[in-house]
Enzyme design. Structure first.
Site: not given
Ligand code: SF4
Ligand code: SF4
Ligand code: SF4
Length: 577
Positions: A283, A286, A303, A323, A362, A365, A370, A506
């Site tokens: 990062e 970049e 992220c 990014s 996540k 994700e 991709e 987070c």
């Molecule tokens: S915990 Fe919340 S702020 Fe952290 S990556 Fe996941 S969605 Fe984003």
């Protein structure tokens, strides 16, 4: 100030305070269900819909809800008269009469506010029977499950999603007995603009909104002798997990967490922090390239998968500015199934990567096409809550565990990686490395304290190599929207912006322990624990992590190079609103 009397106690409260506020101030507990103070966002869910907080006022015939009744000078209130208690019991029994009552197998069993309320009110029988609302479960997403039959219509999710996050997935539809919280056209949540931030799950008092449970798949794979199972843990997990074992918020339990994961049977216990250092190297590289090329600005950190989905739905015209770096756990997965697989001499197909995250997004994700190559880079994601449950299931006495170290190769990390877990941490880590690179390897300073804090939008100007750079930090999607609107409207002079979807970053993620989530003090303590860990380390710059240097020299080549791009970077997709 207003003077009122509750249960014969004189209380002076500020004008505008509710009866519930006054009672809290005097240490008097009035049960509630729909009410929720979202301290960290300065929002309150104050719809007065459940009527559980009914109290009696002297001189008035009707009971009234404490949460939505403004304190008036001279008021005399009684909170626990037989009439008030009876009204609360009746209300909760009516909720229970329209409830599936599968509490023993519910995801929220033991952590349900409705269950707690029934216990607090001494309800041992439900005296009402009749029609029960029938609504199908929505299991369309990989992150969260909707079970509208367990909904108590508190509307906390509406407040969170529509007002705090400004995503607007939920609304109340129909009337009377048919009232239900639904998505537009009752579409499956997968087909909405939901970001899977999980904040609605963290405010729901019952099992009506829950995370997708991946623990059974993880147990199965741990027990499969054909698989080599690697687990990685995000920084925010280690400062919240202890709360689920009765420790104080902000207790850092890294060593016990590692020990628990080893006893659970994972073949290797590694650290997402290693990949956070890798993310920063890519990062910062970049960002410096954009400085040299004159943009595009601002560069947005990438992220957090929930805000990435948010921008894809809501601001597709801005997709050239984030990014292109993948999130740290995805970078980890990509390196684990290539570089580490070679080092261990284990075929990539045999390796399973499990991420322990503070996050529900996540889970979604990990399946983004991709981000895969011929196989998934991350196979399963479990939340902090799910990890705690697995520890209990394994019969491990967490509090008695000795501290253990992460395994090596991808287990070492800098203090810069630790602070990734809180709002302001990613940008500070990136600025440390960028400052060092622009200053011949010697950063002008390590601690950029001007980037820290919990406020939803923060700004700072720093000078790197004679160049003034305007930075912004935002957490919570409603705040991110404000920033993105400024960018879209041409009112932005920012160079670099850190965005995190969850209020507080987070540390306040949608997979963290319930209840304490929205207490600003708890978030502050979790964040403080990360900064203390950072300060305690001699290695505080991501690019100085010796294992990262080794990874580039043995495998990746240059930061931003061809191989790094193939494995560590991604692209974004315009999505419908
Ligand atoms: S915990 Fe919340 S702020 Fe952290 S990556 Fe996941 S969605 Fe984003
Ligand atoms: S996960 Fe986030 S975006 Fe999706 S419905 Fe819940 S609060 Fe809204
Ligand atoms: S889904 Fe949960 S948070 Fe939303 S209204 Fe129903 S009970 Fe309340």
């Amino acid at each position: 100030m207003i003077n009122i009397k509750i249960n014969n106690i004189e209380i002076a409260v500020e004008e505008g305070a509710t009866v519930l506020d006054a009672a809290k101030q005097a240490g008097i507990h009035i049960p509630t269900l729909c009410h929720l103070d979202l301290h960290n966002t300065k929002m309150v869910n104050q719809v007065g819909s459940c009527r559980v907080c009914m109290v009696e006022q002297e001189g008035r015939r009707n009971l009234m809800p404490a949460c939505s009744t403004t304190a008036v000078d001279g008021m005399v209130i009684h909170t626990h008269t037989p009439r008030a208690i009876n009204a609360r019991r009746t209300i909760v029994e009516l909720f229970l009469s329209n409830h599936p009552k599968d509490c023993l197998v519910c995801e929220r069993n033991g952590h349900c506010e409705l269950q707690n309320l029934a216990a607090e009110l001494g309800i041992r029988d439900v005296h009402y029977s009749g029609r029960r609302a029938k609504h199908p479960k929505d299991t369309s997403s990989l992150a969260l499950v909707r079970s509208p039959e367990k909904c108590v219509l508190c509307r906390r999710c509406e407040t969170m999603c529509n007002k705090v996050q400004t995503v607007g997935v939920y609304s109340t539809v129909n009337r009377g007995f048919d009232t239900v919280i639904s998505t537009a056209f009752n579409n499956p949540i997968l087909d909405t603009c939901c970001t899977f931030c999980g904040q609605c799950v963290s405010v729901c008092p019952t099992g009506a909104l829950t995370q997708v449970d991946n623990t059974h798949e993880v147990w199965d794979v741990i027990q499969n002798p054909e698989k080599f199972v690697i687990v990685q843990t995000a920084p925010a997990v280690r400062v919240a997990l202890g709360e689920l074992f009765d420790m104080e918020p902000g207790t850092s339990v890294t060593g016990k967490m590692v020990a628990a994961l080893k006893r659970m049977g994972f073949d290797m216990v590694l650290d997402t922090n290693f990949a956070a250092d890798l993310t920063i190297v890519e990062e910062a590289h970049e960002f410096i390239a954009r400085l040299k090329n004159g943009g595009p600005f601002p560069m947005l950190t990438s992220c957090c998968p929930a805000w990435v989905k948010f921008i894809e739905h809501q601001f597709p015209e801005l997709l050239n500015i984030p990014s292109t770096c993948k999130s740290p756990h995805e970078m980890f997965g990509a390196i684990a199934k290539t570089y580490l697989a070679d080092k261990l001499n284990i075929p990539a197909e045999k390796i399973v990567v499990v991420s322990v995250m503070p996050c529900l997004a996540k889970k979604y994700e990990a399946a983004r096409p991709e981000l895969k190559s011929e196989f998934n880079h991350v196979d399963y994601v479990i939340s902090t809550r799910e990890m705690a449950r697995m520890v209990h299931e394994a019969g491990i006495q967490f509090n008695l565990l000795p501290d253990e170290e992460f395994d090596s190769i991808m287990g070492e990390s800098s203090g810069a990686a630790d602070i990734f877990g809180t709002t302001g941490g990613v940008i500070e880590a990136a600025v440390r490395t960028a400052a060092a690179w622009l200053n011949d390897g010697k950063p002008p300073k390590i601690d950029f304290t001007e980037l820290r804090g919990l406020e939803g939008i923060r700004e700072a100007t720093i000078t790197l190599s004679g160049q003034k750079l305007n930075l912004a930090i935002t957490n919570g999607l409603g705040n991110a929207r404000t920033i993105f609107e400024r960018i879209r409207g041409g009112e932005s002079n920012y160079h670099l912006i850190e965005v995190m979807a969850c209020p507080g970053g987070c540390v306040g993620g949608g997979g963290q322990p319930y209840y304490l989530q929205h207490d600003a003090e708890v978030l502050r303590k979790r964040a403080a624990a990360l900064y203390i860990t950072d300060e305690s380390k001699s290695l505080r710059l991501s690019h100085e992590n010796p294992q990262i240097k080794q990874l580039y020299s043995e495998f990746l080549g240059e930061p931003g190079g061809k191989k790094a791009h193939k494995l560590l970077h991604t692209k974004y997709t315009k999505r419908g609103v």
